[in-house]
Structure formats: structure tokens, C-alpha cells
Enzyme design. Sequence first.
Site, short mmCIF file in Angstrom:
data_model
loop_
_atom_site.label_atom_id
_atom_site.label_comp_id
_atom_site.label_asym_id
_atom_site.label_seq_id
_atom_site.Cartn_x
_atom_site.Cartn_y
_atom_site.Cartn_z
N VAL A 1 -34.03 -17.48 9.67
CA VAL A 1 -34.14 -18.93 9.48
C VAL A 1 -34.06 -19.22 7.99
CG1 VAL A 1 -35.65 -20.95 9.72
CG2 VAL A 1 -35.54 -19.26 11.56
N ALA B 1 -36.53 -18.62 3.17
CA ALA B 1 -35.98 -18.10 4.43
C ALA B 1 -36.96 -17.09 5.00
CB ALA B 1 -34.63 -17.44 4.20
N LYS B 2 -36.74 -16.66 6.20
CA LYS B 2 -37.51 -15.58 6.80
C LYS B 2 -36.71 -15.04 7.96
CE LYS B 2 -41.61 -13.70 6.15
NZ LYS B 2 -42.35 -13.56 4.88
N GLY B 3 -36.99 -13.77 8.31
CA GLY B 3 -36.29 -13.17 9.44
C GLY B 3 -37.25 -12.31 10.22
#
Length: 417
Positions: free
Chosen positions: A61, A106-108
Amino acid sequence: MKECDTPTFRLATEQFEHAADMLKLDSNLRERLRLPQRAVVVSIPTRMDDGSVQVFTGYRVQHDSALGPTKGGIRYHPDVNLGEVAALAMWMTWKCALVNLPYGGAKGGVRCNPRTMSRNELQRMTRRYTSEFVSVIGPDKDIPAPDVGTNAQTMAWMMDTYSQQRGYAVPGVVTGKPIVIGGSRGREEATGLGVVTVALEALDMLKVPVEDATVVVQGFGNVGFHAARTFHEKGAKVVAVSQSTGGIYNTDGLDIHALMRHQSEGRLLETFPNTTPVTNQELLELDCTVLVPAALSEQITKKNVRHIKCKILVEAANGPTTLEADLILEKKGVMVIPDILANSGGVIVSYFEWVQDVQKYFWEEQDIRERLHRILKSAFHRTMEFSRNNGISMRTAALMRGIDTVAQAHLARGLYP
Ligand code: NAD
């Protein structure tokens, strides 16, 4: 985005709405910033060691890129979901802006249990995850880093997979990698060190000498371990630490170096001599000067907040305190150093790593530590001053400053087309 509607995402958005109200944020911008810019969900078929294929779900994201390429860790955990990743991505946006980094958030993550997977299975899953996101990430686009359940080895596999597809080495595509392939000195311990840096500033403000401080740390992974070790080295008494299965406690303090040797010999945390076992719930309620949640989100809730006895809560984890608990802590007079400030040491040194990779010129550890210390100390005092001048909590102050910077960037760039 209905799929994002989870407790962690609600926590992040409610925090955002409150800070946005205080800022009187432009309603069009508010509409845009409460949701991610982009969210991608992929299937990751992975060959397991027994020959079967397991299909994992992976997320990335990107919340906002007004300030620069997006930046944020990758989490491997059985509870990972789109809402959690979206919340963590939003917090990354405010965090980077708060400490003046030229990054968006962001992050995943991958919904998996890395503790039950072999090294080979993790490698195959990580490489397939990376290849699914080759067009989404990049050193000028979106730069992953380690988070819960991932480490320098995970980043090395990601860097190699991305580089193989490009045809040349691209070290700047991830941070938190091993030094030998372009990692930075000081990155591994940066988040824990940063947590202690802001805690020491807070102790100093409350006029508590570090030698008189007792510390409790929940989560003994990368962040929790380095925070506990640094507190111990600075002379504070670390009385309890824990991992997911539970923790250990000794009122006279734990020798963190001896505990580290104990664990490196393959022995369990719970078998460390002269300690009393505690559950993770009991640990949070222990009497201490500084409480450091360094595991997962929503640990301090309306259920246990009345039993929290610390003077300073340093949020090493992201989102460890729910909204209701936060208000009660404020009334109780607990100093809360919010996550986006307390754990920003990691992304600050990640930024240094990326700058070094892009310049192909590497810095001394001393230089990195001094720069990190300067940035954190100044961010702590700016946030504290803003909070005092406006009669608001440090969390609201940190969020308002971060959100306002991002809003200014949006207004300056304008709306395309
Ligand atoms: P990690 O995987 O290295 O360690 C996590 C630790 O938490 C482990 O000891 C695990 O046993 C423990 N744990 C898991 N579930 C638990 C539970 N229910 N109760 C108690 N302990 C539990 O992860 P990490 O990188 O140390 O990250 C910890 C936290 O810090 C996360 O919230 C992460 O988002 C945040 N953070 C990490 C970084 C970084 O640089 N790694 C940067 C900023 C913020």
C-alpha cells in the site's frame, strides 16, 4: 475502501480525523489523505519443501507520495490484512514528514507464519512477492524495509530479485540490507537506539536520572532487543522483557548481554535464570518508569489502561495504544511519546542508507549515530514545544506537524490534471 475497514485502520483514520480537525484541513485534501493513493493485493504461489504449492496473499500500500518516493517496511505475520497495511502506510507518511525526510509513506506484508516456514520456503515466497511488485517498487518510486517477521536477509533476497529483473545491481530498492550489498552501518539497531534517544530526553525533562529508571519492554525482536540493550548500557534497569509466548521479570534488573548470550545458545527466553515468568498482559501492567511496547498494535486498550503504571510510554511499535486508552493515559498524566516520533530512528537511518546507495559513498558509523541523534533530539523538542504551546498531547502535536507538511506539499504541487 471497504476492504480497509479493520480496527487498526480505524485507529489510524480516527487519529488522522482528530488532527485534521485541529488543523482545519482543507476538505478536499482530507478526502484524499484518509485513503491510500494505491493499494495492490497479489497471490504468491510458493513451492513448499514437501513439493506442495501454497498460495499466500501479499500486499503493498502506498499511502501518499507528495513528498517523494514512498517508504515503509514489509511485515510477515499470520494476521496481516489490507486494513493493517493501509494503516501502517498512513503512519509512515506522517512519520517521514514529521522528521523532514523527502519520502511518502508505504507498507507491505504477506499473510504467513514465518516461524513455521523453512529458509528455502521463505526465500521462494519473498522472491515471488518481489517479482509481483517489480513495476510498483523502485529506488525512485517505493522503497521497502524490514518490519515484523522480516530482516536483512529478506531485504537481500528482495534486492537480488529486483536487480536480476533489471539486469544490474540496484541496492537502493530496499533498505535494511546486509552491509556487504549496500546496507548502512547502524541500520539494524537504529529503531531501538532512537527509542532510547527520545526516552532519555523525556527522562531528562522529568528530572529522573537514567540510573533510577526502570524499564519494561514488550517484544524482544529487532526493535525491543536493541532498545533493551541500549537502556541497559545507559545504566537504566530493564526489569522485564517478553516475546509472543510470554516474558520474564526481575525487580533487580536483567543483564541484557547475558540474556542475549543465553538466547544465542539456542535456549528459550523463559529459561533465563533468576527470573519470574509473566504473561504479556501482566508485563504491560508492571510498575516501571518507562514502558516500551515493541511488538504489535492495540496492546494498550480500555481493558488494561487503568492498570498501566508507567510514567513514560514510548511507543516503539506502531499503533500500540487504542484511542480510548490514549485519552485515559492523558488524564492519568502519563507522558506518551507517540509511535511516529518514537520509532522514527529506523526510517531515518533507512534514509541515510538510501542516500549512501544512490551516491555510492558510504559513511562511518559515528557519523550516522550523530546525525540520527541530532534529528531525533530536535524532532522530540519541536513536538514537545508544539504540544505545550497548543495545550495538546504529543501524539496530536506530532500528527498535526506531519499532516500539515504533507498538506503544504499537496497545495504547492496542485492537482493533476
Ligand atoms: P520483530 O519481528 O523483529 O520482533 C517482534 C517481537 O514481538 C518478537 O519478539 C515477537 O516474539 C514479539 N511478539 C509478537 N507478537 C507478540 C505479542 N502478541 N505479544 C508480545 N510480543 C509479541 O519485529 P520488529 O522489527 O522488532 O518490530 C516490532 C515493532 O516495531 C512493530 O510494531 C514494527 O512495526 C515496529 N517498527 C519496527 C521498525 C524496524 O526498523 N524494524 C521500525 C519502526 C517501527
